[in-house]
Design a protein around this motif. Structure first.
Motif: not given
Length: 362
Positions: A237-239, A241, A284-285, A306, A313, A315, A322, A324, A326
């Motif tokens: 989380s987030p998932a 990509n 992975r983000p 965010e 995070f 976006s 799209e 994400v 981190r």
């Protein structure tokens, strides 16, 4: 305490619906195993078959050295904690804790000893005269745990016990369950749809989808080496990509997507046979980072930011893609900025886009 073993356990309902497709795994004596997956994946059905609340269509279920397929729930030496607490509203905490023991004809001295020990362990000693309606959700869930605890069973079964609690209480009771497991060393099987609960509680995790086991491993092994696209996208989380395209070698290694994203993969380790074939690449983000000084980078527009305290995070949008990322919470870009990004080539995940299975070089 006891181990739990499932050999090709299958559940088919009268209408032909297959709820569990040949599940085989063993929960070691004293292990905390988590069953996780989306709604309808069969995890609660699997738990209810272990409890004896659902009949097994085929396969073998053993608790300890005994096959229990045809043994009644009350004779399986298990205790179950439900999502709904299932407390008697007209009884006090002490009476709720004692009820099951009285039904089993334990003497009063044993009842008092077990209730006292459970209340002390779960911090219920000052609430013994309260009724469930006078207690918070977290306190009621502790009573439900205590009612299972006083049974001193060989196996604890927990069916989404935290789903009715708010975020703060979930963390508190989750910590309580982890501490209880360490203290008691009892075999526990825990069902949840929440990946955070699964990752933080489970010594091993069984990931299910559509009644079928996708992967069984430790939390970090699942995160770092997902067996397929479903596990890769479900845990984290987030998932993760996921991008699909053709792997090309042209002045470097790239993933060329149909939507004209040319994603530079740097010195990623690949199998030569993957070149000029369609692949899915997972990032992975945390492995997608701003890097204006990097030669191997691409640009994306910042859509949403965010900040969540110790991290943020981002976006991002590159054409129709799209993504994400981190990132650290310092020096954040602004919405609408064009941001240069690069991937960590040694942290990429490659998958067959048709079967979804993980691909490894060689």
């Amino acid at each position: 305490m006891a181990s739990v073993r499932l050999d090709s356990v299958r559940k088919v309902y009268d209408n032909g619906q297959v709820a569990v497709q040949g599940a085989s795994f063993e929960v070691a004596d004293g292990e905390l195993m988590v069953l996780v997956g989306p709604s309808g994946c069969g995890k609660s059905t699997l738990l209810r078959m272990i409890a004896g609340l659902e009949d097994i269509t085929s396969g073998t279920l053993s608790i300890g050295d005994k096959v229990v397929n045809d043994i009644a729930p009350k004779d399986r030496d298990i205790a179950m904690v439900f999502q709904s607490y299932a407390l008697y509203p007209h009884m006090t905490v002490a009476e709720n804790l004692a009820f099951g023991l009285k039904l089993r004809k334990h003497d009063q001295a044993t009842i008092d000893r077990r209730i006292g020990a459970a209340a002390e362990t779960l911090g219920l000693t000052t609430m013994m005269d309260k009724r469930p309606g006078q207690m918070s959700g977290g306190q009621r869930q502790r009573v439900a745990l205590g009612r299972a605890l006083v049974r001193e069973p060989s196996v604890f079964l927990l069916d989404e016990p935290l789903s009715n609690l708010d975020a703060k209480l979930r963390h508190s009771v989750r910590t309580e369950i982890a501490r209880l497991h360490r203290q008691l060393g009892t075999t526990m099987i825990y069902v949840t749809h929440d990946q955070v609960e699964a990752m933080t509680l489970g010594q091993r995790i069984v990931v299910l989808k559509d009644g079928e086991i996708q992967q069984i491993d430790t939390p970090m092994a699942l995160y770092e080496r997902p067996a397929n696209l479903f596990v890769a996208g479900f845990l984290g989380s987030p998932a993760m990509n996921i991008l699909q395209g053709r792997l090309v070698q042209s002045d470097g290694l790239f993933l060329q997507t149909k939507q004209d994203l040319r994603l530079p993969l740097g010195a990623a380790r690949i199998d030569p046979g993957w070149l000029d074939t369609e692949l899915s690449v997972g990032i992975r983000p945390e492995n997608l980072q701003p890097g204006s000084g990097q030669a191997e980078s691409f640009e994306a527009v910042v859509d949403v930011i965010e900040p969540v305290g110790n991290e943020a995070f981002l976006s991002l949008r590159h054409g129709i893609h799209e993504l994400v990322a981190r990132v650290a919470p310092e020096n954040l870009p602004r919405v609408g900025d064009l941001l240069k990004l690069h991937v960590a080539p040694d942290r990429l995940h490659f998958f067959d886009p048709v079967s979804g299975r993980r691909l490894l070089p060689g």
